[in-house]
Design an enzyme around this catalytic site. Structure first.
Site, PDB file in Angstrom:
ATOM      1  N   GLY A  14       0.814  -1.210   0.000  1.00  0.00           N
ATOM      2  CA  GLY A  14       0.000   0.000   0.000  1.00  0.00           C
ATOM      3  C   GLY A  14       0.844   1.254   0.000  1.00  0.00           C
ATOM      4  N   GLY A  15       0.563   2.154   0.933  1.00  0.00           N
ATOM      5  CA  GLY A  15       1.265   3.429   0.967  1.00  0.00           C
ATOM      6  C   GLY A  15       2.761   3.275   1.136  1.00  0.00           C
ATOM      7  N   ILE A  16       3.153   2.561   2.183  1.00  0.00           N
ATOM      8  CA  ILE A  16       4.587   2.339   2.381  1.00  0.00           C
ATOM      9  C   ILE A  16       5.091   1.336   1.350  1.00  0.00           C
ATOM     10  CG2 ILE A  16       6.311   1.392   3.950  1.00  0.00           C
ATOM     11  CD1 ILE A  16       4.692   2.457   6.263  1.00  0.00           C
ATOM     12  N   ASP A  34      -1.004  -1.929   8.002  1.00  0.00           N
ATOM     13  CA  ASP A  34      -1.797  -0.850   8.582  1.00  0.00           C
ATOM     14  C   ASP A  34      -2.655  -1.330   9.749  1.00  0.00           C
ATOM     15  OD1 ASP A  34      -4.432  -0.866   6.024  1.00  0.00           O
ATOM     16  OD2 ASP A  34      -3.664  -2.407   7.376  1.00  0.00           O
ATOM     17  N   ASN A  35      -2.360  -2.496  10.292  1.00  0.00           N
ATOM     18  CA  ASN A  35      -3.147  -2.923  11.453  1.00  0.00           C
ATOM     19  C   ASN A  35      -2.314  -3.755  12.420  1.00  0.00           C
ATOM     20  OD1 ASN A  35      -3.970  -6.026  11.105  1.00  0.00           O
ATOM     21  ND2 ASN A  35      -3.822  -5.049   9.114  1.00  0.00           N
ATOM     22  N   LEU A  36      -2.667  -3.610  13.668  1.00  0.00           N
ATOM     23  CA  LEU A  36      -1.910  -4.205  14.758  1.00  0.00           C
ATOM     24  C   LEU A  36      -1.952  -5.725  14.718  1.00  0.00           C
ATOM     25  CD1 LEU A  36      -0.357  -3.560  17.341  1.00  0.00           C
ATOM     26  CD2 LEU A  36      -2.519  -3.561  18.562  1.00  0.00           C
ATOM     27  N   LEU A  43      -4.891   6.354  -4.696  1.00  0.00           N
ATOM     28  CA  LEU A  43      -4.084   6.875  -5.788  1.00  0.00           C
ATOM     29  C   LEU A  43      -3.319   8.156  -5.468  1.00  0.00           C
ATOM     30  CD1 LEU A  43      -6.611   6.225  -8.706  1.00  0.00           C
ATOM     31  CD2 LEU A  43      -4.714   4.784  -7.977  1.00  0.00           C
ATOM     32  N   ARG A  58       0.475  -7.186  12.295  1.00  0.00           N
ATOM     33  CA  ARG A  58       1.847  -6.939  12.751  1.00  0.00           C
ATOM     34  C   ARG A  58       2.263  -7.908  13.835  1.00  0.00           C
ATOM     35  NH1 ARG A  58       3.197  -0.822  11.761  1.00  0.00           N
ATOM     36  NH2 ARG A  58       1.134  -0.041  11.407  1.00  0.00           N
ATOM     37  N   CYS A 111     -23.243   2.785  28.051  1.00  0.00           N
ATOM     38  CA  CYS A 111     -24.204   3.814  28.467  1.00  0.00           C
ATOM     39  C   CYS A 111     -23.876   5.179  27.882  1.00  0.00           C
ATOM     40  CB  CYS A 111     -24.298   3.888  29.990  1.00  0.00           C
ATOM     41  SG  CYS A 111     -22.701   4.001  30.772  1.00  0.00           S
TER      42      CYS A 111
END
Lengths: 653, 341
Positions: free
Chosen positions: A21-23, A112-114, A52, A117, A168
């Site tokens: 992706g981005g990286i 992009d997610n823990l 993009l 990783r 609540c």
């Protein structure tokens, strides 16, 4: 740099990239230019328009195609003779086991997610392959290197937990806009358009005796021939008017809080004829459900405009109508998707009306979408910078492989944790290297420290441990749990029906009532099938738990606890996650990208002695990280916002 | 801003970055015109970044043909010789860049930029120069400063594992977030000539520390980043004195370079050992760019130009230096020298 030394280390290296992706795009390009010749890349996603602006290997014409494959093709255009192997698959899948990871010299994450990783971290530890981790958000980026036994693993330091909100707060006492978004998305939207069989807290009121729930359930069902406009008004009045009225009747709740105002259709529209409420014709021309839009229908164009209460109400009713008229088939199956324009419009409008009721500031669609969709803001430049830093660290790792530990003045120095921070450069440093930390001896992932679990063994079931501890907190997706030689639970594709049934039955039993009872003093061994992670849990029986602080009746220690981010009084929690189009990850992804959490400082002794002058000081406090070079001004560097503002002022005078 | 909203297409494409810098900044970007002179790997990275960001137009000037060195660090050039033969670097890069964002006008201008008149420059908002001599840089910077319109001027250089950016925004007004508020700021910049004329002895305190610490060779290497600017100066001056084309210095020149360094140090009353011969040697023998450093410098330069155009955020002043050897990316503000600390 492109000296012979580096070149041979690079040329023969086999590299795995996780994420295109981005990286990933920036990284693949830089690896190829730097001389890497054998790159494998895993990514399960397809290309979207919003990618993009930064994932430059992709074009408009590629939307919908596999990121890994398109990235490969694009890079081969300027480096045709290197080998790039793409995998359009989920890295958590069974194909990517320890043997798969073992074939690589280094693994580079651009995730992009823990969840993913952690998974990759465990596999790299098991395969004993160095891992270079990274993350970016906006103008902030970081690169860290993880080598088993030598440095921290990715999980040695606590990572911020996903943001959760008490039920609540969402159902009765919102005080922030995000609470209204969660209500609109996870309660109202889910109730009206989602799975009817799902539990839904929409009509739950705290401290209220159970009202005849059968009765209220009917409210949300549209009667057979009910006019859609009438249905819309009925729902509107119920959730924004009637429900608020009911809530107000409970005096206790509002003793120290501002009272909300019930809002009824008639107050807003003064009984205008409903035809004014939108031109359905504007949407008739298209049969494409995804382009149906309430905004278009009502004639509101700009997602950056904040709508008035009346405009929000219009959009709400129009969106509701459009769902029933244009997308009826999907009703009952819908989950919120940030790329679903109509859903975003509906949730924005509903959240705004509720916000209005509670005196919370309204937001425009653009902002609301970002909150509801957990959108991570991102630019190309940060990713490019981080990709450059990743490759530099990767080369250092590879050079270490050739066992050339002798320090040479012209070769890259020892490994660093690199931070890039545009808006708050530490003093003058835009890019800052920090020594890597030693492994955390009490990290259960890389140091095999046993954990300790306090639980009421006479009340809790095995399932509680499976779901809340092993899968959730420990992040194991394919766990097995053993008590001595007895297997209490396991997962796997090849298990037969009977076995699965018996595990299901066991899971529902109370811990102390199992055949092999789990009580205080018991030690359980937990394994993950793919992560090859093994962990021991010592059970301690405890009778009572604090309802607010320990609502699950579980206390796990020895596990690097993420800093608590549950707001206020923590009864059952709801989080603003779940229904994003990026899969099942539970985080507000903004949080997990960067965790510049200063942990306890443990220096890498073998690195420092002959390379760094001995004036490297001890950290003066938890908040500071030490800079690689012990120069007196820059010894102690704040990574939070604290000092840099003050420093800047002095500079510019 | 006057009523030109972002189009639907722009909003969809730029969504993620608008969330970073705002719709107003995006609008300003779409009206900005950038001029680039001299394309190497680092500049290619910069161009990619600025085109993705959505500027109004990008004009490229580089009449050189493709060389092996160009291919080594520039991902905008296709590898097929049949495709690139006969075209200039600017033309090839232009073709590739157009693809990245059809909403940006990318074009080529031929000729020697330093000979263009001031009128030509008035079409632009930002000028970035690379691969040229000190003289050329000075000339172009002067032209930028002559215009009533304030042109932002940048130079960028990458050699081996080092990279440097110079910024001149003349008089720059911008805003930034301070805690919860927005604050208006103003910065005054030195011209390129002024900046490189700063006596070395008065460079930031770091330099003096290096002087004292230099007995310890190892500690000295850690200060590399701070003195890159001196090093680049030595090389540039050597090129100028010897009439070389930029980047054309090689290992045979090393004795000449070292001699010049000695002369310069004497002229500046600076101890020679301030500038390590080893580093000079490295930069002379391998003047090629290192792709990861191109990505980093090109990224930072890209972000600087975006900041300057959008008027948001503290811009760099005056130099930014990076050396991959120690990983530090440092901002050098030369105006603090003038206060004679």
């Amino acid at each position: 740099m492109a000296s012979e030394n580096h070149f041979s280390a690079i040329k023969g290296a086999k590299v795995l990239m996780v994420g295109a992706g981005g990286i990933g795009c920036e990284l693949l390009k830089t690896l190829a230019l730097s001389g890497f010749q054998d790159i494998h890349i895993i990514d399960m996603d397809t290309i979207e328009v919003s990618n993009l602006n930064r994932q430059f290997l992709f074009r408009q014409s590629h939307v919908g195609q596999s990121k890994a494959k398109v990235a490969r093709d694009a890079v081969l255009k300027f480096r045709p003779h290197i080998s790039i192997t793409p995998y359009h698959a989920n890295v958590k899948g069974p194909d990517f086991d320890v043997d798969f990871f073992k074939q690589f010299n280094v693994v580079l994450n651009g995730l992009d997610n823990l969840d993913a990783r952690r998974h990759v971290n465990r596999l790299c530890l098991a395969a004993e392959v160095p891992l270079v981790e990274s993350g970016t958000t906006g103008f902030l980026g970081q690169v860290t290197v993880h080598i088993k036994g030598k440095t921290e693993c990715y999980e040695c330091q606590p990572k911020p937990a996903p943001k959760t909100y008490p039920v609540c707060t969402i159902t009765s006492t919102p005080s922030k806009f995000v609470h209204c978004i969660v209500w609109a998305k996870d309660l109202l939207f889910a109730k009206l358009f989602g799975d009817k069989n799902q539990e839904n807290d929409l009509n739950v009121r705290s401290g209220d005796a159970a009202s005849s729930s059968d009765h209220v359930e009917d409210v949300f069902e549209r009667k057979n021939d009910e006019d859609i406009e009438q249905y819309g008004r009925r729902i509107y009045d119920h959730v924004f008017g009637y429900n608020i009225g009911i809530a107000l009747s409970n005096e206790e709740t509002w003793k120290n809080r501002n009272r909300p105002k019930p809002i009824y259709y008639r107050d807003i529209f003064d009984n205008e004829p409903t035809q004014q409420n939108g031109n359905v014709d504007r949407n008739c021309a298209t049969n494409d459900p995804s382009s149906v839009s309430a905004m278009a229908s009502v004639g509101m164009k700009n997602p950056q405009d904040v709508w008035s209460l009346k405009e929000n109400s219009r959009i709400f009713l129009e969106a509701l109508k459009l769902f029933f008229m244009k997308r009826e088939k999907e009703i009952g199956n819908l989950t919120f998707d940030k790329d679903d324009q109509l859903a975003v419009e509906f949730v924005t409008a509903a959240a705004n009306i509720r916000a209005s009721s509670f005196g919370i500031a309204l937001h425009n669609l653009f902002e609301a979408k970002g909150i509801a969709g957990n959108i991570v803001h991102a630019v190309a430049t940060t990713n490019a910078i981080i990709a450059g830093l990743i490759v530099i660290e990767a080369i250092k790792v590879l050079k270490n492989d050739t066992k050339s530990y002798r320090f040479s003045p012209y070769c890259l120095k020892s490994l660093c944790r690199m931070t890039y921070c545009l808006e708050h450069p530490s003093k003058k440093m835009l890019l800052m290297p920090v020594e890597p930390f030693e492994p955390n001896k009490s990290c259960y992932v890389c140091s095999e420290t046993p954990l300790s679990l306090e639980i009421n063994t006479n009340r809790a079931k095995l399932r509680d441990i499976i779901e809340k501890v092993v899968k959730s907190k420990l992040g194991m997706s394919s766990p097995s749990i053993m008590h001595g030689t007895e297997i209490l639970y396991e997962t796997g594709d090849d298990l037969d029906e009977d076995l699965l049934a018996s595990y299901a039955a066991k899971a529902d039993k109370v811990l102390s009532e199992l055949n092999c009872p789990v009580v205080g003093g018991t030690m359980l061994t937990v394994n993950d099938l793919y992560q090859e992670l093994r962990c021991n849990i010592n059970i301690k029986h405890r009778e009572e738990f604090d309802e607010e602080k320990e609502p699950d009746g579980i206390v796990l220690s020895g596990w690097t606890q993420a800093p608590s981010s549950v707001e206020n009084n923590g009864t059952k929690s709801v989080d603003n996650a779940g229904s994003t189009s990026e899969g099942s990850t539970m985080e507000a992804e903004k949080n997990d990208e960067i965790e510049i959490v200063p942990g306890k400082k443990r220096k890498l002794s073998e690195v420092s002695e002959d390379v760094i002058p001995s004036n490297a000081e001890e950290t003066k406090g938890k908040e500071k990280l030490e800079v690689l070079n012990g120069d007196d001004d820059d010894d102690l560097v704040m990574l939070d916002d604290g000092d840099s503002g003050a420093d800047k002022k002095i500079r510019y005078q | 801003m006057d009523g030109d909203e972002l189009t639907e297409q722009e909003t969809a494409l730029y969504d993620r970055q608008i969330r970073v810098w705002g719709a107003d900044a995006q609008r300003r970007l779409s009206k900005a015109h950038i001029l680039v002179y001299g394309i190497k790997g680092t500049v290619a990275e910069f161009c990619k970044n600025i085109v993705l960001a959505g500027v109004g137009s990008l004009t490229l000037v580089d009449d050189r043909e493709v060389t092996e060195e160009a291919l080594s660090a520039n991902f905008l050039i296709p590898s097929d010789e049949n495709v690139y033969a006969g075209k200039t670097l600017a033309e090839l890069c232009c073709d590739s860049l157009k693809d990245f964002n059809p909403m940006v006008r990318v074009s080529v201008e031929k000729g020697d930029l330093s000979s263009f008149d001031v009128e030509f420059f008035s079409k632009f908002d930002v000028v970035v120069v690379c691969c040229c001599s000190l003289t050329t840089k000075k000339l172009i910077n002067e032209k930028c400063r002559k215009l009533p319109k304030r042109l932002a001027f940048y130079t960028v250089d990458c050699k081996d594992s080092c990279g440097e950016i110079f910024v001149d925004l003349q008089l720059h007004r911008y805003s930034k977030k301070k805690l919860e508020e927005t604050v208006e700021c103003e910065l005054k910049y030195s011209s390129f000539e002024e900046a490189i004329s700063v006596p070395w002895r008065t460079l930031p305190r770091k330099a003096s520390k290096v002087y004292f610490a230099m007995r310890d060779l190892l500690a000295f290497h850690e200060e590399l980043t701070e003195i890159i600017l001196m090093l680049v100066s030595v090389l540039e001056r050597f090129e100028e004195v010897e009439g070389r084309r930029p980047g054309e210095v090689s290992i045979e020149d090393l004795p000449g370079v070292l001699k010049l360094k000695k002369e310069l140090c004497e002229a500046q009353s600076l101890n020679e050992s301030h500038i390590p011969n080893g580093l000079l040697e490295r930069l002379v023998t391998n003047a090629r760019e290192f792709p990861p450093v191109c990505a980093i410098i090109g990224g930072i330069l890209g972000q600087e130009v975006i900041k300057a155009i959008s008027g948001k955020g503290d811009p760099l002043k005056n130099f930014f230096c990076f050396d991959a050897t120690d990983g530090k990316g440092i901002i050098e503000d030369i105006s603090s020298c003038n206060t004679g600390s």
